[in-house]
Design a protein around this motif. Sequence first.
Motif, mmCIF file in Angstrom:
data_model
loop_
_atom_site.group_PDB
_atom_site.id
_atom_site.type_symbol
_atom_site.label_atom_id
_atom_site.label_comp_id
_atom_site.label_asym_id
_atom_site.label_seq_id
_atom_site.Cartn_x
_atom_site.Cartn_y
_atom_site.Cartn_z
ATOM 1 N N GLU A 50 0.834 -1.206 0.000
ATOM 2 C CA GLU A 50 0.000 0.000 0.000
ATOM 3 C C GLU A 50 0.871 1.260 0.000
ATOM 4 O O GLU A 50 0.593 2.227 -0.703
ATOM 5 C CB GLU A 50 -0.932 0.012 1.217
ATOM 6 C CG GLU A 50 -2.010 -1.044 1.177
ATOM 7 C CD GLU A 50 -3.063 -0.786 0.124
ATOM 8 O OE1 GLU A 50 -3.414 0.391 -0.094
ATOM 9 O OE2 GLU A 50 -3.527 -1.755 -0.482
ATOM 10 N N GLU A 51 1.925 1.238 0.805
ATOM 11 C CA GLU A 51 2.828 2.388 0.892
ATOM 12 C C GLU A 51 3.540 2.619 -0.437
ATOM 13 O O GLU A 51 3.654 3.759 -0.903
ATOM 14 C CB GLU A 51 3.837 2.171 2.015
ATOM 15 C CG GLU A 51 4.683 3.388 2.315
ATOM 16 C CD GLU A 51 5.596 3.164 3.496
ATOM 17 O OE1 GLU A 51 5.835 4.151 4.209
ATOM 18 O OE2 GLU A 51 6.073 2.025 3.708
ATOM 19 N N ASP A 52 4.019 1.542 -1.061
ATOM 20 C CA ASP A 52 4.692 1.668 -2.363
ATOM 21 C C ASP A 52 3.743 2.236 -3.406
ATOM 22 O O ASP A 52 4.113 3.102 -4.200
ATOM 23 C CB ASP A 52 5.220 0.304 -2.832
ATOM 24 C CG ASP A 52 6.395 -0.190 -2.001
ATOM 25 O OD1 ASP A 52 6.996 0.611 -1.244
ATOM 26 O OD2 ASP A 52 6.716 -1.404 -2.097
ATOM 27 N N SER A 53 2.513 1.744 -3.395
ATOM 28 C CA SER A 53 1.505 2.241 -4.336
ATOM 29 C C SER A 53 1.218 3.723 -4.090
ATOM 30 O O SER A 53 1.151 4.520 -5.039
ATOM 31 C CB SER A 53 0.222 1.418 -4.193
ATOM 32 O OG SER A 53 -0.801 1.952 -4.994
ATOM 33 N N GLY A 54 1.058 4.099 -2.830
ATOM 34 C CA GLY A 54 0.809 5.499 -2.489
ATOM 35 C C GLY A 54 1.957 6.398 -2.893
ATOM 36 O O GLY A 54 1.752 7.503 -3.424
ATOM 37 N N ASP A 55 3.189 5.942 -2.653
ATOM 38 C CA ASP A 55 4.364 6.719 -3.056
ATOM 39 C C ASP A 55 4.382 6.939 -4.568
ATOM 40 O O ASP A 55 4.707 8.031 -5.044
ATOM 41 C CB ASP A 55 5.653 6.016 -2.622
ATOM 42 C CG ASP A 55 5.923 6.114 -1.130
ATOM 43 O OD1 ASP A 55 5.373 7.028 -0.472
ATOM 44 O OD2 ASP A 55 6.692 5.269 -0.623
ATOM 45 N N ALA A 56 4.024 5.898 -5.323
ATOM 46 C CA ALA A 56 4.011 6.009 -6.787
ATOM 47 C C ALA A 56 2.938 6.995 -7.255
ATOM 48 O O ALA A 56 3.176 7.779 -8.184
ATOM 49 C CB ALA A 56 3.785 4.632 -7.414
ATOM 50 N N ILE A 57 1.783 6.960 -6.621
ATOM 51 C CA ILE A 57 0.701 7.890 -6.979
ATOM 52 C C ILE A 57 1.142 9.332 -6.720
ATOM 53 O O ILE A 57 0.991 10.206 -7.576
ATOM 54 C CB ILE A 57 -0.576 7.553 -6.182
ATOM 55 C CG1 ILE A 57 -1.166 6.230 -6.665
ATOM 56 C CG2 ILE A 57 -1.597 8.682 -6.272
ATOM 57 C CD1 ILE A 57 -2.210 5.630 -5.743
ATOM 58 N N LEU A 58 1.709 9.580 -5.553
ATOM 59 C CA LEU A 58 2.158 10.932 -5.216
ATOM 60 C C LEU A 58 3.306 11.380 -6.115
ATOM 61 O O LEU A 58 3.369 12.544 -6.523
ATOM 62 C CB LEU A 58 2.560 11.003 -3.747
ATOM 63 C CG LEU A 58 1.405 10.847 -2.753
ATOM 64 C CD1 LEU A 58 1.947 10.781 -1.330
ATOM 65 C CD2 LEU A 58 0.391 11.964 -2.897
ATOM 66 N N ALA A 59 4.215 10.455 -6.454
ATOM 67 C CA ALA A 59 5.342 10.796 -7.331
ATOM 68 C C ALA A 59 4.844 11.234 -8.712
ATOM 69 O O ALA A 59 5.409 12.153 -9.315
ATOM 70 C CB ALA A 59 6.291 9.607 -7.457
#
Length: 141
Positions: A50-59
Amino acid sequence: MFDIIAVPVDGSDYGYESADIAIEIAQKFDSKIAAVHVLEEFSFSSYDDEEDSGDAILAKITEKANDAGVEVIEHLLTADPLRDMKFIINQTKADLVVIHAHGANNNRFVSFEENEVSDTQIGSVSERLIRTSDVPVLLVK
């Protein structure tokens, strides 16, 4: 007029559409973007995923905004978006919120006859934010 424009993004096309509009507004008013992604408190996926996915969305939002000359502050939080979005927006010190009428979980708004999202319905997070926000909310449809 707007120093900080908050844009909650969930990784859906709708969220990215809202981010594009927030970036346009930020360019015109020399504003910063507060990109907000909320990790669900209770998820069937691992927190790391979930954190990796969220980081990618924000990036993705940050890259688009930086290309447009707009500064972004990323907020990756664990919360309940329905319950906590007003608090989250207040913590970003936003002057404006740009949010789409629908999010990634829009399947409850699908018209079974037409198999598409209705123009007259909005998602639960957007609806609650409109009712409770202390700052203006721009609803993107």
